[in-house]
Design an enzyme around this catalytic site. Structure first.
Site, PDB file in Angstrom:
ATOM      1  N   SER A  16       0.856  -1.187   0.000  1.00 15.60           N
ATOM      2  CA  SER A  16       0.000   0.000   0.000  1.00 15.60           C
ATOM      3  C   SER A  16       0.890   1.234   0.000  1.00 15.60           C
ATOM      4  CB  SER A  16      -0.887   0.013   1.243  1.00 15.60           C
ATOM      5  OG  SER A  16      -1.533   1.266   1.335  1.00 15.60           O
ATOM      6  N   HIS A  41      -1.360  -1.372  -4.220  1.00 15.12           N
ATOM      7  CA  HIS A  41      -2.608  -0.876  -3.624  1.00 15.12           C
ATOM      8  C   HIS A  41      -2.539   0.646  -3.464  1.00 15.12           C
ATOM      9  CE1 HIS A  41      -6.223  -1.355  -1.105  1.00 15.12           C
ATOM     10  NE2 HIS A  41      -5.693  -0.481  -0.262  1.00 15.12           N
ATOM     11  N   ASP A  43      -4.610   3.968  -2.084  1.00 13.37           N
ATOM     12  CA  ASP A  43      -5.694   4.419  -1.212  1.00 13.37           C
ATOM     13  C   ASP A  43      -6.136   5.829  -1.568  1.00 13.37           C
ATOM     14  OD1 ASP A  43      -6.049   2.241   0.644  1.00 13.37           O
ATOM     15  OD2 ASP A  43      -4.036   2.701   1.386  1.00 13.37           O
ATOM     16  N   MET A  45      -8.623   8.809  -0.686  1.00 15.10           N
ATOM     17  CA  MET A  45      -9.460   9.303   0.424  1.00 15.10           C
ATOM     18  C   MET A  45      -9.883  10.734   0.150  1.00 15.10           C
ATOM     19  SD  MET A  45      -7.344   7.873   3.680  1.00 15.10           S
ATOM     20  CE  MET A  45      -6.478   6.285   3.646  1.00 15.10           C
ATOM     21  N   HIS A  74      -8.394   1.556  -4.166  1.00 16.23           N
ATOM     22  CA  HIS A  74      -9.345   1.460  -3.047  1.00 16.23           C
ATOM     23  C   HIS A  74      -9.947   2.843  -2.829  1.00 16.23           C
ATOM     24  CE1 HIS A  74      -9.729   0.580   1.599  1.00 16.23           C
ATOM     25  NE2 HIS A  74     -10.902   0.760   1.017  1.00 16.23           N
ATOM     26  N   MET A  76     -11.992   5.269  -0.941  1.00 13.71           N
ATOM     27  CA  MET A  76     -12.634   5.603   0.341  1.00 13.71           C
ATOM     28  C   MET A  76     -13.240   6.988   0.178  1.00 13.71           C
ATOM     29  SD  MET A  76      -9.694   4.053   2.780  1.00 13.71           S
ATOM     30  CE  MET A  76      -8.557   3.982   1.400  1.00 13.71           C
ATOM     31  N   MET A 145     -11.859  -4.634   5.687  1.00 11.04           N
ATOM     32  CA  MET A 145     -11.106  -3.653   6.465  1.00 11.04           C
ATOM     33  C   MET A 145     -10.860  -4.217   7.866  1.00 11.04           C
ATOM     34  SD  MET A 145     -10.451  -1.125   4.463  1.00 11.04           S
ATOM     35  CE  MET A 145      -9.554  -0.251   5.746  1.00 11.04           C
ATOM     36  N   ASP A 183      -7.066  -5.553   4.756  1.00 10.28           N
ATOM     37  CA  ASP A 183      -6.484  -4.214   4.662  1.00 10.28           C
ATOM     38  C   ASP A 183      -6.438  -3.549   6.033  1.00 10.28           C
ATOM     39  OD1 ASP A 183      -5.468  -1.913   3.615  1.00 10.28           O
ATOM     40  OD2 ASP A 183      -7.283  -1.312   2.540  1.00 10.28           O
TER      41      ASP A 183
END
Ligand code: DX5
Ligand code: ZN
Length: 231
Positions: A16, A41, A43, A45, A74, A76, A145, A183
């Site tokens: 990640s 990965h 992330d 956000m 991913h 979010m 998660m 994760d």
């Protein structure tokens, strides 16, 4: 699931990049790739669905240029369906949305697949495995998660182990092998627990990028631990 449970599936590792040094992101992605990462990965956000703000399609597009590995994006973010095209255009391989942010999840998964990406659903710690029951036939991957989303470096919530096992069983019932990712808080100790419960993709941030060794050293420690579980 006892200590002695063996793991028959090949376990994949997804570094990640949230934990990477952003001043040398390209270099660190290439180091992870060379060290045998299976996917990268990323992330995303928005400061709304989660309290933190991170990266967007521009970063996905930049990472796409430095590696041929699949990119595991991913999201979010609230209203993720508004950004599927942007992340698909940026080169995402897997696009994962949160069930908690997707009132029309079926349509969103269709949208992801229509763009040629693999459709993922992430579930927060409070969301039961059963929430995905009716859609198991069209989900390509599930991100369980094991921390509250928003930040790297948090502690693995052990109680999520049984949820991983439940989802693996549901995947069996649906007669499809669905990728199950874990994760949050994956390290030398928790990797084994997650793999034995039925996860086949381990997302690892801090334990790879912020540990004492190099990325390659940290990756090989993790691989040797997993190899024991696979004997
Ligand atoms: C948390 C993110 C994770 C995070 C994991 O919201 O979804 O992917 O980067 O980081 P570690 O491995 O440090 O818990
Ligand atoms: Zn993540």
């Amino acid at each position: 699931m006892g200590e002695e449970t063996t793991v028959n599936t090949m376990i994949q590792i997804a570094p990640s990049i949230l934990a990477a040094d952003f001043t040398r992101l390209g270099e660190q992605v290439q180091q992870a790739d060379a060290a045998g990462a299976d996917l990268i990965h990323i992330d995303v956000m928005d400061g709304r669905f989660v309290p933190n703000i991170t990266m967007g399609p521009l970063v996905v597009e930049a990472v796409r240029r430095v590696t041929d590995l699949p990119l595991d994006v991913h999201l979010m973010i609230i209203e993720p369906e508004r950004y599927i095209d942007a992340f698909a255009d940026a080169g995402a391989t897997n696009i994962t949305v949160h069930i908690e942010a997707s009132p029309n999840l079926h349509r969103t998964l269709q949208l992801i697949r229509a763009r040629g990406c693999r459709a993922g659903v992430a579930i927060n710690p409070h969301t039961p495995a059963s929430a995905l029951g009716e859609l198991m036939y069209m989900i390509d991957l599930i991100n369980v998660m094991t921390v509250n989303p928003g930040f790297g470096g948090q502690t693995f919530i052990t109680e999520m182990t049984s949820k991983i096992a439940r989802l693996r069983a549901m995947s069996g019932d649906a007669k499809r092998f669905i990728d199950i990712e874990v994760d949050g808080g994956i390290n030398e100790e928790t990797a084994m627990t997650a793999a034995q419960a039925g996860a086949n993709i381990l997302i690892v941030g801090s334990a790879l990028f912020n540990n004492s060794g190099t990325i390659a050293e940290n990756m090989s420690v993790m691989r040797s631990i997993l190899a024991e579980a696979q004997q």
